[in-house]
Enzyme design. Structure first.
Site, PDB file in Angstrom:
ATOM      1  CB  CYS A  29      -0.955   0.010   1.196  1.00 45.10           C
ATOM      2  SG  CYS A  29      -0.132   0.159   2.794  1.00 45.10           S
ATOM      3  CB  CYS A  37      12.348 -12.374   0.231  1.00 45.14           C
ATOM      4  SG  CYS A  37      10.633 -12.077   0.698  1.00 45.14           S
ATOM      5  CB  CYS A  85       0.901  -2.600   6.802  1.00 39.11           C
ATOM      6  SG  CYS A  85       1.201  -1.164   5.794  1.00 39.11           S
ATOM      7  CG  HIS A 118      -0.906  -4.893   3.427  1.00 40.73           C
ATOM      8  ND1 HIS A 118      -0.789  -3.519   3.302  1.00 40.73           N
ATOM      9  CD2 HIS A 118      -2.195  -5.189   3.124  1.00 40.73           C
ATOM     10  CE1 HIS A 118      -1.958  -3.025   2.932  1.00 40.73           C
ATOM     11  NE2 HIS A 118      -2.823  -4.015   2.821  1.00 40.73           N
ATOM     12  CG  HIS A 149       5.360 -11.557   1.992  1.00 38.18           C
ATOM     13  ND1 HIS A 149       5.790 -11.583   0.679  1.00 38.18           N
ATOM     14  CD2 HIS A 149       6.418 -11.974   2.754  1.00 38.18           C
ATOM     15  CE1 HIS A 149       7.048 -12.006   0.638  1.00 38.18           C
ATOM     16  NE2 HIS A 149       7.453 -12.245   1.890  1.00 38.18           N
ATOM     17  CB  CYS A 159       6.865 -17.133  14.832  1.00 38.58           C
ATOM     18  SG  CYS A 159       6.504 -18.756  14.101  1.00 38.58           S
ATOM     19  CB  CYS A 200       4.352 -18.965  17.399  1.00 37.93           C
ATOM     20  SG  CYS A 200       5.596 -20.263  17.332  1.00 37.93           S
ATOM     21  CB  CYS A 251     -21.661   1.882  48.804  1.00 41.65           C
ATOM     22  SG  CYS A 251     -23.321   2.491  48.470  1.00 41.65           S
ATOM     23  CG  HIS A 301     -25.143  -1.303  49.798  1.00 45.98           C
ATOM     24  ND1 HIS A 301     -24.269  -0.340  50.274  1.00 45.98           N
ATOM     25  CD2 HIS A 301     -24.471  -2.489  49.860  1.00 45.98           C
ATOM     26  CE1 HIS A 301     -23.127  -0.918  50.615  1.00 45.98           C
ATOM     27  NE2 HIS A 301     -23.221  -2.212  50.370  1.00 45.98           N
TER      28      HIS A 301
END
EC number: 3.4.19.12
Length: 524
Positions: A60, A73, A78, A83, A87, A106, A109, A186, A478
């Site tokens: 973008c 690579c 973003c 984005h 990829h 990762c 993960c 209270c 209360h």
């Protein structure tokens, strides 16, 4: 993932993420060093200039939005707009590096990872870059970065000779402390209990983040900071919040006096004063609707989108307003309540059930976000038609806050009647706000959201951590609070008395103010 337990400690083995082995081949160390030198820790003016020119999203063209670089690579993209995720999925490149903070993410993960070798390279390159930057310390703002704390040899030696640690166990009571009622206070005590058990607010105040520019005896933020210290000090005796009450009377004069006040009104007044006293005046803009970077707005502020649609040309006028809480109408009020149609609204997904015929929190949110015909008596001037036309209005969530507070409108004050609405509203331990987002508006049909279950989309999921209740009548009543202490441990706070509560006690309660915390937080 963000947990609600104050005692949660995540431990990882030195091996860390198992997916880094695919990256550790050939000259991986030199490659990683080059990425840190050129694109993360830019020390010299030349590398900073190169980073500014080359580090833009390849999809973008944006410079910001938490830019990440693929480790396999030369590809920048973003994180916020996902984005880099696209990829990673298409190329099967599982690791990327955050170009602002240097953390490695990762995609297998779905989290930032720790690897001892990579961490060592990151630290070495960061030190080198900062040494270069420090040469230019005469330039304001350069070379003043905060460096992470690492224990000295002396400190490590002290830790070895003092191995005894204070362990926080599952039945630990740190953070639980009663509050003395100072005469119909209270309403204040129940909100203090909810705020002191708000995880990010607790972390902010216990880490001494507030730098006061006011007189300390008149700053509500300083008093709240002291209050958090008192709550988490381990003392068991009830606390007397007389200074807090005095400051509230000083800064919110409509709450002064010993009459019983509305807890919701106190919450909004307290957030307003805290917001004014700790507002960031540096001109920084945060990612929230009113561009304030103070801790209150970071945690509590969301964005409410209002779409007004012309019934003639179907042109839409959109406004977005900040909010700290969402007030919801209930059945039994003089306001006509939307007919409920169980089954197709996602209530079951939110852990609520219509089998008993009870109104659910999801029902109230559906009513709040339904399109509403404004009628002939409330025509608006349409910018498309250039004349006054009838229209419909619809409210949706543009941006969700970290803490979502729902106010069930139990006290009705109208010209015709004054009453307390005791309608039972079922509310869940876990709540998914996806159906009520502005982005879900197109998926609605006749005011109902067609729910699609996506177990991997956790962006809009919340967990309940506090419930404020009101017992009694409109004239005499209360307030008490249920608060979540550990993952599944709940306690009832009744002024100075704190007792263990079951989840059933919490979910069966009437509910006046419901506090939910986001389960997963995005780095900004």
């Amino acid at each position: 993932p963000f947990g609600l337990e104050p005692d949660a400690v995540t431990t990882m083995s030195p091996a860390g993420c198992p997916h880094v082995n695919g990256f550790k081949v050939d000259n991986w160390k030199q490659n990683l060093r080059a990425i840190y030198q050129c694109f993360v820790w830019s020390g010299s003016a030349e590398t900073r200039k190169r980073k500014a020119k080359s580090c833009i999203c390849h999809m973008c063209g944006a410079h910001l939005n938490r830019l990440h670089s693929c480790l396999y690579c030369v590809f920048f993209a973003c994180f916020a707009k996902k984005h880099i995720h696209e990829h990673a999925k298409s190329k099967r490149h599982n690791l990327a590096i955050d170009l602002l903070y240097g953390g490695i993410y990762c995609f297998m993960c779905q989290d930032y990872i720790y690897d001892k070798d990579m961490e060592q390279i990151a630290k070495e390159e960061q030190r080198k870059a900062w040494k270069i930057v420090c040469v230019f310390k005469c330039v304001p703002g350069i070379g003043e970065k905060y460096s992470t704390w690492e224990p000295t040899k002396k400190e490590l030696e002290l830790l070895r000779h003092n191995p005894k640690r204070r362990r926080i166990t599952s039945n630990c009571t740190i953070g639980l402390r009663g509050l003395i009622n100072l005469g119909n206070t209270c309403f204040m005590n129940c909100i203090v209990q909810a705020l002191t058990h708000t995880p990010l607010l607790r972390d902010f105040f216990l880490s001494d983040r507030h730098k006061c520019e006011m007189q300390s005896n008149s700053c509500l933020v300083c008093e709240m900071s002291q209050l958090f210290q008192e709550f988490y000090s381990g003392h068991r005796s009830p606390h007397v919040p007389f200074r807090l009450l005095h400051l509230v009377w000083t800064h919110a004069r409509h709450l002064a006096g010993y009459e019983q006040q509305d807890a919701h009104e106190f919450l909004i007044a307290a957030l307003d004063v805290l917001h004014r006293h700790c507002k960031d005046d540096n001109g920084k803009k945060a990612n929230n609707p009113n561009h304030c970077n103070c801790i209150i707005d970071q945690i509590f502020t969301g964005g409410l989108q209002s779409d007004v649609t012309c019934q003639v040309c179907h042109g839409v006028s959109t406004t977005i307003d900040p909010f700290w809480d969402i007030s919801l109408d209930l059945p039994g009020s003089s306001t006509p309540f939307w007919p409920l149609s169980p089954g197709g609204d996602g209530s079951a997904l939110n852990g609520e059930s219509h089998t008993t015929g009870a109104t659910t929190l999801t029902d109230c949110l559906r009513r709040f976000t339904r399109p509403e015909h404004l009628g002939s008596s409330a025509k608006i001037k349409c910018s498309g038609c250039h004349s006054y036309q009838e229209s419909t209005k619809q409210l949706t969530m543009k941006k969700l806050p970290i803490v979502a507070c729902f106010h069930l409108k139990r006290f009705e004050h109208s010209a015709k009647l004054r009453q307390k609405i005791t309608t039972y509203v079922s509310f869940p331990l876990e709540l998914d706000m996806t159906p009520f987002m502005a982005s879900s508006k197109e998926s609605r049909m006749n005011g109902q959201y067609q729910q699609t279950v996506d177990p991997f989309n956790n962006d809009n999921k919340y967990s309940l951590f506090a419930v404020v209740n009101h017992q009694g009548t409109l004239e005499s009543g209360h307030y008490t609070t249920f608060i979540r202490q550990h993952k599944d441990q709940w306690f009832k706070c009744d002024d100075a008395i704190i007792t263990k509560a079951s989840i059933k006690d919490v979910l069966d309660s009437e509910g006046y103010l419901l506090f939910y915390h986001k389960q997963f937080l995005e780095y900004e």
